[in-house]
Write a protein that holds these residues in place. Structure first.
Motif, mmCIF file in Angstrom:
data_model
loop_
_atom_site.group_PDB
_atom_site.id
_atom_site.type_symbol
_atom_site.label_atom_id
_atom_site.label_comp_id
_atom_site.label_asym_id
_atom_site.label_seq_id
_atom_site.Cartn_x
_atom_site.Cartn_y
_atom_site.Cartn_z
ATOM 1 N N TYR A 73 0.829 -1.213 0.000
ATOM 2 C CA TYR A 73 0.000 0.000 0.000
ATOM 3 C C TYR A 73 0.864 1.264 0.000
ATOM 4 C CZ TYR A 73 -2.699 3.708 2.323
ATOM 5 O OH TYR A 73 -3.263 4.910 2.662
ATOM 6 N N ILE A 74 1.883 1.275 0.844
ATOM 7 C CA ILE A 74 2.724 2.475 0.960
ATOM 8 C C ILE A 74 3.467 2.744 -0.356
ATOM 9 C CG2 ILE A 74 4.767 3.444 2.133
ATOM 10 C CD1 ILE A 74 3.713 2.054 4.722
ATOM 11 N N ILE A 75 3.908 1.686 -1.011
ATOM 12 C CA ILE A 75 4.585 1.854 -2.311
ATOM 13 C C ILE A 75 3.647 2.553 -3.292
ATOM 14 C CG2 ILE A 75 5.460 0.574 -4.333
ATOM 15 C CD1 ILE A 75 6.515 -1.536 -2.260
ATOM 16 N N ASP A 76 2.393 2.133 -3.288
ATOM 17 C CA ASP A 76 1.386 2.719 -4.181
ATOM 18 C C ASP A 76 1.136 4.195 -3.806
ATOM 19 O OD1 ASP A 76 -0.334 2.455 -6.333
ATOM 20 O OD2 ASP A 76 -2.012 1.723 -5.136
ATOM 21 N N CYS A 77 1.056 4.466 -2.505
ATOM 22 C CA CYS A 77 0.865 5.854 -2.051
ATOM 23 C C CYS A 77 2.038 6.725 -2.489
ATOM 24 C CB CYS A 77 0.752 5.915 -0.525
ATOM 25 S SG CYS A 77 -0.794 5.226 0.092
ATOM 26 N N GLN A 78 3.247 6.172 -2.371
ATOM 27 C CA GLN A 78 4.433 6.952 -2.748
ATOM 28 C C GLN A 78 4.362 7.371 -4.213
ATOM 29 O OE1 GLN A 78 7.094 8.126 -0.727
ATOM 30 N NE2 GLN A 78 7.343 9.313 -2.618
ATOM 31 N N LYS A 79 3.863 6.457 -5.063
ATOM 32 C CA LYS A 79 3.722 6.812 -6.481
ATOM 33 C C LYS A 79 2.774 7.993 -6.651
ATOM 34 C CE LYS A 79 4.545 2.144 -8.185
ATOM 35 N NZ LYS A 79 3.802 0.902 -8.446
ATOM 36 N N GLY A 80 1.703 7.991 -5.854
ATOM 37 C CA GLY A 80 0.753 9.103 -5.908
ATOM 38 C C GLY A 80 1.406 10.400 -5.449
ATOM 39 N N VAL A 81 2.201 10.318 -4.372
ATOM 40 C CA VAL A 81 2.891 11.513 -3.870
ATOM 41 C C VAL A 81 3.880 12.020 -4.929
ATOM 42 C CG1 VAL A 81 4.498 12.351 -2.100
ATOM 43 C CG2 VAL A 81 2.550 10.935 -1.435
ATOM 44 N N ASP A 82 4.540 11.092 -5.609
ATOM 45 C CA ASP A 82 5.461 11.502 -6.684
ATOM 46 C C ASP A 82 4.708 12.280 -7.766
ATOM 47 O OD1 ASP A 82 7.469 10.208 -5.325
ATOM 48 O OD2 ASP A 82 7.489 8.427 -6.623
ATOM 49 N N ARG A 83 3.503 11.824 -8.088
ATOM 50 C CA ARG A 83 2.717 12.547 -9.107
ATOM 51 C C ARG A 83 2.308 13.930 -8.588
ATOM 52 N NH1 ARG A 83 0.803 7.131 -9.935
ATOM 53 N NH2 ARG A 83 -0.973 7.458 -8.554
ATOM 54 N N TRP A 84 1.976 14.020 -7.313
ATOM 55 C CA TRP A 84 1.661 15.334 -6.729
ATOM 56 C C TRP A 84 2.888 16.243 -6.795
ATOM 57 C CZ3 TRP A 84 -1.020 13.034 -1.774
ATOM 58 C CH2 TRP A 84 -2.351 12.704 -2.084
ATOM 59 N N ASN A 85 4.059 15.649 -6.535
ATOM 60 C CA ASN A 85 5.271 16.471 -6.540
ATOM 61 C C ASN A 85 5.593 17.003 -7.939
ATOM 62 O OD1 ASN A 85 5.726 16.544 -3.806
ATOM 63 N ND2 ASN A 85 6.958 14.659 -3.786
ATOM 64 N N LYS A 86 5.161 16.266 -8.954
ATOM 65 C CA LYS A 86 5.289 16.776 -10.335
ATOM 66 C C LYS A 86 4.452 18.054 -10.503
ATOM 67 C CE LYS A 86 7.696 13.680 -12.792
ATOM 68 N NZ LYS A 86 7.531 12.321 -12.250
ATOM 69 N N VAL A 87 3.283 18.070 -9.865
ATOM 70 C CA VAL A 87 2.426 19.266 -9.923
ATOM 71 C C VAL A 87 3.152 20.438 -9.267
ATOM 72 C CG1 VAL A 87 0.220 20.280 -9.187
ATOM 73 C CG2 VAL A 87 0.306 17.875 -9.904
ATOM 74 N N LEU A 88 3.801 20.171 -8.135
ATOM 75 C CA LEU A 88 4.541 21.227 -7.436
ATOM 76 C C LEU A 88 5.709 21.712 -8.296
ATOM 77 C CD1 LEU A 88 4.602 19.830 -3.763
ATOM 78 C CD2 LEU A 88 3.195 21.694 -4.673
ATOM 79 N N GLU A 89 6.399 20.759 -8.911
ATOM 80 C CA GLU A 89 7.537 21.114 -9.760
ATOM 81 C C GLU A 89 7.067 22.008 -10.912
ATOM 82 O OE1 GLU A 89 9.654 17.621 -11.108
ATOM 83 O OE2 GLU A 89 10.885 18.834 -12.467
ATOM 84 N N LYS A 90 6.004 21.573 -11.551
ATOM 85 C CA LYS A 90 5.444 22.340 -12.670
ATOM 86 C C LYS A 90 4.951 23.713 -12.205
ATOM 87 C CE LYS A 90 2.174 21.461 -16.037
ATOM 88 N NZ LYS A 90 0.936 20.713 -16.344
ATOM 89 N N GLY A 91 4.504 23.759 -10.955
ATOM 90 C CA GLY A 91 3.987 25.010 -10.401
ATOM 91 C C GLY A 91 5.086 25.966 -9.963
ATOM 92 N N GLY A 92 6.354 25.554 -10.135
ATOM 93 C CA GLY A 92 7.456 26.472 -9.922
ATOM 94 C C GLY A 92 7.956 26.561 -8.490
ATOM 95 N N THR A 93 7.662 25.557 -7.659
ATOM 96 C CA THR A 93 8.197 25.593 -6.300
ATOM 97 C C THR A 93 9.147 24.419 -6.088
ATOM 98 O OG1 THR A 93 7.666 25.435 -3.938
ATOM 99 C CG2 THR A 93 6.140 24.378 -5.442
ATOM 100 N N ASP A 94 10.119 24.610 -5.178
ATOM 101 C CA ASP A 94 11.038 23.524 -4.838
ATOM 102 C C ASP A 94 10.492 22.653 -3.716
ATOM 103 O OD1 ASP A 94 12.817 24.434 -6.702
ATOM 104 O OD2 ASP A 94 13.873 25.746 -5.260
ATOM 105 N N ALA A 95 9.429 23.110 -3.066
ATOM 106 C CA ALA A 95 8.864 22.335 -1.952
ATOM 107 C C ALA A 95 8.274 21.034 -2.475
ATOM 108 C CB ALA A 95 7.798 23.159 -1.246
#
Ligand SMILES: [Fe+2]
Ligand SMILES: [Fe+2]
Length: 474
Positions: free
Chosen positions: A365-387
């Motif tokens: 389950y956690i591995i699957d969640c991590q993939k989701g968090v990685d996709r969210w982090n792509k949104v942050l990256e695209k949104g121009g933040t380093d957070a």
């Protein structure tokens, strides 16, 4: 396998050929509807909502879309078609024909698994009872209600199994499903996470992403069951579940996009300034993530569990994607790495794979969640933040298993009580955070309009435009 919609209870299980079962379910149906009117979405029971209804179980085109008043939703019993010559695929009975009836000696174990799964379904509807009143858009309102009616259908799926295969005990359990209430002091729902509140839409989206994902993993391991009707029920439930996960993941992604927009506009990541822009600051989103993942991780149970070992050996609950794994599917001599506590350090040790099955499913389950968090982090990256968002260590804020006795930081350090007291408001939503998020919860119900804190979706539902009237409220 076509679904018969001419009967009072839509089904593809030839219900009319089993009069006794049909009568039992028809007696339960009005009680279910009473429960739905009381605990289903408050304030929207008479509104037309653009919902999908299952019309077949084949993967292409199983759904039909149209306006429905929720109490008129055609809840029914849908199993995937039987697999020819299906076998028990793991445990002591590996290789034997899959069971069409409950083996007498496994009755109580199966009953407990089905009741525990079934209880979560109405629980989430109860948790989300009030949310419609503060929807950020009609699109989101409709998605909430779609999830709600399908959780109701999942209850039907489990109640069917109980009533068909567990006689009087099953009928009693079916009654109990409508009597317990999420968060009730005297008759709570069975599992902890399903007694938590879902007070706002940030919580809802995390719940749909993280807690519905627990549902996916539980259903997937029950879909491996040697008890074939359970397997076939869970397989169709998984088809519906995919949309719930989509709602959660894209909901958070759209919130993150809006947060990035605000940070760019003011050229600052100062939480107070981001909040002043009507967006949700990243530290608050991280805290909600920490909360929801930790209470959901508890749902997998203790690291070491003889119940889990027994359910596997009996052939009633498998591993995630059991039949795709390459081993002996008996696990008599296999081991699995589990976390443990030595003094105040978290260590890893090997344990018999059979008793470690809960931990294994939690890890999957956690591995699957991590993939989701990685996709969210792509949104942050695209949104121009380093957070970036991070999953907390799996020992963080746990109430079940070995970590219940200690406080652990999100980066996995065991903490003294004082340090936890000093810092936990940095890691979990504080009253102030809840109050802020609550302050944003103002309904937006004009087609095509969205609350300040969430971006529109990339596309509408069922190829409809984003400004489609997904619910008719007037
Ligand atoms: Fe469900
Ligand atoms: Fe779900």
């Amino acid at each position: 396998m076509t679904i018969n919609y001419n009967e009072r209870i839509p089904n593809n299980v030839s219900l009319s050929e089993d009069k006794q079962l049909q009568r039992a379910l028809e007696r339960w149906q009005p009680k279910y509807l009473d429960w739905w009117r009381e605990m289903g979405p408050e304030g929207f029971q008479t509104k037309d909502v653009y919902l999908r209804t299952a019309v077949s179980v084949d993967p292409q085109g199983w759904a039909q879309f149209g306006y429905v008043k929720m109490p008129d939703y055609r809840w029914g019993i849908f199993l995937t078609p039987p697999e020819k010559d299906r076998r028990v695929n793991f445990g002591d009975h590996k290789g034997e024909a899959a069971w069409q009836e409950v083996p007498g000696e496994y009755r109580s174990v199966l009953r407990r698994l089905i009741v525990t799964q079934g209880d979560t379904e109405p629980a989430s509807v109860e948790q989300q009872h009030q949310l419609g009143r503060t929807c950020p858009s009609l699109y989101d309102l409709r998605n909430l209600f779609q999830v709600n009616v399908e959780e109701g259908r999942h209850l039907w799926a489990m109640v069917y199994l109980l009533m068909k295969h567990f006689g009087r005990d099953g009928r009693e359990e079916a009654g109990g499903m409508l009597e317990r209430r999420s968060g009730d002091a005297d008759r709570p729902r069975i599992l902890g996470a399903f007694n938590e509140k879902t007070p706002d839409w940030l919580s809802f989206f995390f719940f749909a992403m993280l807690t519905d994902r627990d549902g996916k993993y539980q259903l997937a391991s029950l879909a491996e069951s040697g008890f074939d009707p359970l397997s076939r029920s869970c397989k169709f439930m998984l088809t519906e579940e995919a949309h719930h996960l989509f709602v959660g993941e894209t909901g958070i992604a759209r919130i993150l996009a809006k947060t990035c927009e605000a940070m760019k506009r003011i050229d600052s990541d100062d939480p107070a300034k981001v909040r002043a822009e009507g967006a949700i600051d990243l530290p608050t989103i991280q805290k909600y993530l920490n909360f929801h993942i930790s209470v959901t991780e508890d749902l997998y149970g203790s690291e070491i569990s003889t119940n889990a070992a027994n359910a596997y050996t009996m052939g009633v609950k498998g591993r995630f994607e059991e039949t795709k794994l390459h081993d002996d599917h008996r696990l008599a001599n296999a081991t699995y790495s589990i976390p443990d506590l030595v003094a105040d350090r978290i260590v890893v040790r090997e344990a018999p794979a059979l008793t470690a099955l809960n931990e294994r499913l939690r890890d999957d389950y956690i591995i699957d969640c991590q993939k989701g968090v990685d996709r969210w982090n792509k949104v942050l990256e695209k949104g121009g933040t380093d957070a970036r968002l991070n999953l907390p260590h799996k020992a963080f804020h746990r109430q079940i298993g070995i970590f219940e006795q200690v406080h652990v930081s999100p980066d996995g350090r065991v903490l003294a009580e004082a340090e936890w007291t000093r810092h936990h408001a940095d890691w979990l939503p504080s009253e102030d955070d809840h109050a802020f998020v609550q302050s944003l919860m103002k309904p937006v119900t004009e087609p095509g309009k969205f609350a300040s804190w969430i971006a529109p979706p990339a596309r509408g539902i069922n190829n409809q435009p984003i400004d489609y009237p997904y619910a008719r409220l007037s």
